[in-house]
Design a protein around this motif. Structure first.
Motif, short mmCIF file in Angstrom:
data_model
loop_
_atom_site.label_atom_id
_atom_site.label_comp_id
_atom_site.label_asym_id
_atom_site.label_seq_id
_atom_site.Cartn_x
_atom_site.Cartn_y
_atom_site.Cartn_z
N SER A 209 51.81 40.07 39.74
CA SER A 209 50.44 39.62 40.02
C SER A 209 49.56 40.87 40.10
O SER A 209 49.19 41.33 41.18
N LEU A 210 49.26 41.43 38.92
CA LEU A 210 48.54 42.69 38.87
C LEU A 210 47.18 42.58 39.56
O LEU A 210 46.52 41.54 39.52
N VAL A 211 46.77 43.67 40.18
CA VAL A 211 45.48 43.68 40.86
C VAL A 211 44.79 45.03 40.62
O VAL A 211 45.40 46.08 40.78
N LYS A 212 43.55 44.96 40.20
CA LYS A 212 42.75 46.15 39.99
C LYS A 212 42.12 46.58 41.31
O LYS A 212 41.63 45.76 42.09
N GLY A 213 42.16 47.87 41.58
CA GLY A 213 41.54 48.41 42.77
C GLY A 213 40.63 49.57 42.42
O GLY A 213 40.93 50.36 41.52
N GLU A 214 39.50 49.67 43.13
CA GLU A 214 38.56 50.77 42.88
C GLU A 214 38.31 51.56 44.15
O GLU A 214 38.34 51.01 45.27
N LEU A 215 38.11 52.85 43.98
CA LEU A 215 37.87 53.79 45.07
C LEU A 215 36.55 54.51 44.85
O LEU A 215 36.16 54.76 43.70
N LEU A 216 35.89 54.88 45.93
CA LEU A 216 34.72 55.75 45.87
C LEU A 216 35.06 57.09 46.50
O LEU A 216 35.82 57.16 47.48
N GLY A 245 38.00 52.91 50.08
CA GLY A 245 38.42 51.79 49.25
C GLY A 245 38.99 50.69 50.14
O GLY A 245 38.98 50.80 51.36
N SER A 246 39.50 49.67 49.57
CA SER A 246 39.62 49.50 48.14
C SER A 246 39.21 48.07 47.81
O SER A 246 39.09 47.24 48.71
N THR A 247 39.04 47.79 46.54
CA THR A 247 38.72 46.44 46.11
C THR A 247 39.96 45.77 45.52
O THR A 247 40.95 46.43 45.22
N TYR A 248 39.87 44.45 45.35
CA TYR A 248 40.99 43.67 44.81
C TYR A 248 40.43 42.72 43.74
O TYR A 248 39.71 41.79 44.05
N GLU A 249 40.77 43.00 42.49
CA GLU A 249 40.29 42.21 41.36
C GLU A 249 41.48 41.78 40.51
O GLU A 249 42.26 42.62 40.04
N HIS A 250 41.64 40.46 40.31
CA HIS A 250 42.81 39.94 39.59
C HIS A 250 42.52 39.58 38.13
O HIS A 250 43.44 39.24 37.40
N ASN A 251 41.26 39.64 37.73
CA ASN A 251 40.92 39.17 36.38
C ASN A 251 40.68 40.31 35.39
O ASN A 251 41.35 40.39 34.37
#
Length: 350
Positions: A209-216, A245-251
């Motif tokens: 269940s891959l998840v994209k994460g972003e950092l500042l 961070g972080s964010t959690y984006e599945h799409n």
């Protein structure tokens, strides 16, 4: 060249596993393509014993944390590089009720070793919003993943144990005993290929269940004294530089930073901290998370000698040392794997 193990991938999972196998006296070769995306390079690197909105002990906390800190510190000494930063985490309380709850929990054995101090009144108000005080944690901090990975990769290069190449599956040949790849013969192949596990022909059936994460990355005139963490983490890197961070984006599973994530993180950071800052950089990565949020560890159900050590998700820094040790003991000494991480739990999907 003959080796005991061929490891595919040199992120946190592959590097920590290779280190444990080398320390067990095994011949190891690591295949890694530095040009491919690797979420370990852009990870927050946080190790945190109390997590989530409900502030509960992280899964398997005691076993993981008793091992990971001395492990990384020992590796720092061996590699003559600093990458583990033992830094308290401060988690502000949301209410008086939460404060009272943690006052009681602090006396319990299961929590006491992770609590440095309970702040019953606002503290460091020039830095953090905490009208009800907060929980100051011990056995916490962060791993500078970029420094760690490069230091370990240097060790592999010097000992000629690194193949800089993409792993081309058609080049993997099955032998009577073991496998061969680009002139290397190995008894066992272990895939630590992170997000690319979803395309791995041996393990794509596992429920990733891959998840994209972003950092500042931020700069301020204020240098936070601890890591602040509630809804977002703010890690002090020194001289006013911070990582959050972080964010959690599945799409949208790519490595492209987005304005949406930047705005979301800024909004969350502004609720947590009380000082001005400037965003100087933004990074994104795709984490190899799993449906049940537990790692994928074990041997392929049919192709004997093909193994996986993947799916460590957002807690790779915390999970990798303990479970690398357990996997080596399983393969070499026939010790059991925890049922919660053993891929046998998903054999019905194969």
């Amino acid at each position: 060249m003959r080796v005991d193990y061929l490891i595919v991938g040199a992120g946190i999972a592959g590097s920590v596993l290779a280190d444990h196998l080398l320390k067990a006296g095994k011949e190891v070769m690591v295949v890694d393509d530095a040009t491919k995306s690797n979420s370990s390079k852009v990870a927050g690197g946080l190790y945190n014993p109390i997590t989530g909105r409900q502030m509960v002990k992280t899964w398997n906390c005691d076993r993981l944390f008793d091992y990971l800190i001395p492990y990384y510190k020992g590796l720092e000494t061996e590699l003559k590089t600093n990458f583990l930063f033992d830094t308290p985490i401060y988690r502000p309380f949301f209410s008086i009720e939460e404060q009272n709850e943690w006052m009681a929990k602090s006396a319990e054995n299961q929590y006491s070793s992770y609590i440095k101090e309970i702040k019953s009144k606002p503290e460091w108000t020039n830095e953090v919003s905490n009208p009800y005080g907060g929980l100051l944690l011990s056995k916490s901090g962060y791993l500078d993943t970029s420094v760690f990975l490069e230091a370990f990769k240097d060790k592999l290069r010097r000992s000629k144990k690194l193949i800089k190449s993409d792993f081309d599956f058609p080049q993997l040949k099955k032998l009577t005993e073991g496998y061969s790849f680009e002139g290397v013969t190995a008894k066992r192949i272990i895939f630590c290929d992170g997000r690319f596990g979803v395309d791995n022909p041996y393990f794509s059936w596992l429920p990733f269940s891959l998840v994209k994460g972003e950092l500042l990355f931020m700069k301020s005139d204020v240098s936070p004294r601890v890591i602040y963490n509630r809804g977002v983490f703010v890690i002090p890197l020194g001289n006013g530089f911070m990582k959050c961070g972080s964010t959690y984006e599945h799409n949208e599973l790519n490595e492209l930073p987005t304005k949406k994530a930047k705005d979301e993180l800024i909004q969350r950071v502004e609720k947590l901290i009380n000082f001005d800052f400037e965003v100087i950089d933004q990074k994104a990565g795709v984490r190899p998370a799993t449906k049940d949020r537990k790692p994928f560890i074990g041997e392929h159900p049919v192709e004997k000698g093909i193994w996986i050590f993947n799916g460590l998700g957002t807690k790779g820094v915390s999970l990798a040392p303990f479970y690398a040790k357990q996997l080596v003991e399983h393969m070499e000494d026939d010790q059991p794997l925890d049922a919660e991480v053993n891929i046998e739990r998903f054999f019905s999907l194969f």
